[in-house]
Design an enzyme around this catalytic site. Structure first.
Site, mmCIF file in Angstrom:
data_model
loop_
_atom_site.group_PDB
_atom_site.id
_atom_site.type_symbol
_atom_site.label_atom_id
_atom_site.label_comp_id
_atom_site.label_asym_id
_atom_site.label_seq_id
_atom_site.Cartn_x
_atom_site.Cartn_y
_atom_site.Cartn_z
ATOM 1 N N GLU A 187 -31.936 23.571 24.112
ATOM 2 C CA GLU A 187 -33.057 24.019 23.242
ATOM 3 C C GLU A 187 -34.320 23.489 23.631
ATOM 4 O O GLU A 187 -34.449 22.431 23.987
ATOM 5 C CB GLU A 187 -32.749 23.321 21.548
ATOM 6 C CG GLU A 187 -31.496 23.984 21.112
ATOM 7 C CD GLU A 187 -31.644 23.864 19.489
ATOM 8 O OE1 GLU A 187 -30.639 23.504 19.062
ATOM 9 O OE2 GLU A 187 -32.673 23.746 19.039
ATOM 10 N N CYS A 210 -41.736 20.836 24.162
ATOM 11 C CA CYS A 210 -40.635 19.838 23.625
ATOM 12 C C CYS A 210 -39.277 20.072 24.270
ATOM 13 O O CYS A 210 -38.637 20.861 24.194
ATOM 14 C CB CYS A 210 -40.505 19.660 22.023
ATOM 15 S SG CYS A 210 -39.295 18.606 21.749
ATOM 16 N N CYS A 251 -25.615 14.889 21.788
ATOM 17 C CA CYS A 251 -26.154 13.873 21.841
ATOM 18 C C CYS A 251 -25.082 12.749 21.492
ATOM 19 O O CYS A 251 -24.260 13.109 20.420
ATOM 20 C CB CYS A 251 -27.419 13.463 21.081
ATOM 21 S SG CYS A 251 -28.094 11.717 21.474
ATOM 22 N N CYS A 256 -27.272 9.750 15.377
ATOM 23 C CA CYS A 256 -28.409 9.316 14.070
ATOM 24 C C CYS A 256 -28.085 10.069 13.147
ATOM 25 O O CYS A 256 -27.930 11.392 13.078
ATOM 26 C CB CYS A 256 -29.873 9.606 14.748
ATOM 27 S SG CYS A 256 -30.078 8.711 16.234
ATOM 28 N N CYS A 291 -29.837 13.607 12.075
ATOM 29 C CA CYS A 291 -30.288 14.555 13.332
ATOM 30 C C CYS A 291 -29.036 15.580 13.424
ATOM 31 O O CYS A 291 -27.854 15.229 13.617
ATOM 32 C CB CYS A 291 -30.400 13.675 14.664
ATOM 33 S SG CYS A 291 -30.435 14.933 15.969
ATOM 34 N N CYS A 317 -35.047 19.245 17.024
ATOM 35 C CA CYS A 317 -34.054 19.454 17.886
ATOM 36 C C CYS A 317 -32.724 19.746 17.194
ATOM 37 O O CYS A 317 -32.374 18.996 16.273
ATOM 38 C CB CYS A 317 -34.032 18.271 18.735
ATOM 39 S SG CYS A 317 -33.563 16.740 18.126
HETATM 40 S S1 SF4 Z 1 -32.203 11.887 16.935
HETATM 41 FE FE1 SF4 Z 1 -30.554 12.811 17.636
HETATM 42 S S2 SF4 Z 1 -31.099 13.660 19.585
HETATM 43 FE FE2 SF4 Z 1 -32.172 11.813 19.195
HETATM 44 S S3 SF4 Z 1 -31.057 10.099 19.933
HETATM 45 FE FE3 SF4 Z 1 -30.767 10.172 17.745
HETATM 46 S S4 SF4 Z 1 -28.830 11.771 17.457
HETATM 47 FE FE4 SF4 Z 1 -29.598 11.922 19.835
#
Ligand code: SF4
Length: 356
Positions: A102, A115, A122, A126, A129, A340
């Site tokens: 993306e 971006c 990932c 988090c 996210c 994202c």
């Molecule tokens: S915010 Fe999302 S993309 Fe960024 S490090 Fe944390 S889990 Fe990974």
């Protein structure tokens, strides 16, 4: 949650796009071509918009034939596009392993920011996210990172690039550094490092190497100054606690040429109080920086809510009153899930993690 930082780089031996000048010299040598051919190839790759080795007309016929026999160029157009009412666009590219990458294009008066993603999915987990819900699907090569820029329909309008898309850039450090070298070198795109910002959740070895090897700006995802809260929001706190990140940043002298900023997503009733202002003021004392306050756009399956506009303004004003430059970043592209991970995760969502 355990985070494993050991991941493989993507396999890109036969792809020209994304190679550094040194790597191109190695390719020229391996094909028995003169070393100066490497610069010519770099020029065609990064300054002229060609997608076929046979268009590199100032290379000898022998060189073009040798190159095209063993190498492909590696650029690819986006496969999907969505446009927001505010002009923000989200593009999907495909990776070499047929996963979605993306990229968000964000025009804003005289600026236009891209971006880019550095990984597919990932592993950092988090809580807030959407990309985290995909889990980790793979690292992007320098070429796949740069293709988001190179093959962007609006490429010529871009003023800034931020590494804030999918993935943790310093979990794919080698390819990210390579992409930065190509963006900023005179033999590459020749962009000013001041127009590029790389964002991390605080991977300390990556921060050190990045500050050592590039001149681009650094952004740290902070989100709360309290360790216990941060641990719940961001498992990285168990590996690289914020106080160690801040202590390291205090040893580095940031200037106007090279800035550090902090990203702070505001969650209603969680990190938006005066207690947080006081603690931010305490821990950031001595660092020349700015805090970007970001409105949280709820993602499916979470009870986290974004702070309201008045709370955000009061928070910003309280920080400013203490001498910390804080700004509220305008929300862009909400209607197309420009944040994202939201678009590509739609197909492969994992069950929501336990909430805060
Ligand atoms: S915010 Fe999302 S993309 Fe960024 S490090 Fe944390 S889990 Fe990974």
């Amino acid at each position: 949650m355990k985070i494993c930082f050991m991941t493989q780089s993507p396999i890109t031996e036969n792809i020209l796009f994304g190679k550094t000048l040194e790597e191109l010299k190695g390719i020229a040598a391996s094909l028995n071509l003169p070393a100066f051919n490497a610069r010519i190839i770099a020029e065609w790759l990064y300054k002229k918009n060609v997608r076929d080795v046979h268009q590199m007309t100032n290379l000898s016929k022998k060189a073009r034939e040798a190159l095209s026999k063993d190498y492909t160029m590696g650029m690819a157009d986006p496969v999907k596009e969505q446009k927001s009412a505010d002009g923000t666009k989200k593009y999907l590219y495909t990776s070499s392993s047929n996963k979605f990458i993306e990229t968000a294009y964000i025009p804003d008066r005289e600026r236009a920011t891209l971006c880019v993603s550095s990984q597919v999915g990932c592993k950092m987990g988090c809580l807030f996210c959407m990309t985290a819900r995909q889990g980790f699907q793979g690292n992007l090569s320098a070429g796949e990172i740069l293709n988001q820029f190179q093959s962007l329909p609006e490429k010529e309008t871009l003023t800034n690039i931020v590494y804030m898309g999918m993935g943790e850039p310093f979990d794919n450090l080698a390819e990210v550094l390579k992409s930065l070298e190509i963006l900023t070198s005179e033999w590459g795109y020749g962009m000013s490092a001041k127009r590029i910002t790389v964002s991390t959740i605080g991977v300390i070895p990556g921060i050190k190497e990045f500050l050592d090897k590039s001149n681009c700006h650094l952004a740290i995802s902070l989100h709360t100054p309290f360790n216990e809260e941060r641990r719940k929001l961001m498992p990285i706190e168990n590996v690289y606690p914020l106080d160690e990140v801040i202590a390291y940043l205090k040893t580095f002298e940031f200037t106007r040429q090279r800035r550090v900023s902090f990203e702070y997503i505001m969650f209603k009733g969680i990190n938006d109080t005066q207690r947080h202002v006081q603690e931010l003021n305490r821990i950031l004392n001595g660092i020349k920086c700015r805090i970007n306050l970001i409105k949280f756009h709820p993602i499916p399956g979470t009870q986290l809510k974004g702070s309201d506009a008045r709370t955000m303004e009061y928070f910003r004003d309280s920080l400013n009153a203490k001498g910390i430059i804080a700004t509220i970043r305008a929300s862009r592209g909400e209607d197309i899930y420009a944040a994202c991970g939201l678009l590509s995760t739609k197909e492969i969502v994992k069950p929501a993690a336990p909430d805060f």
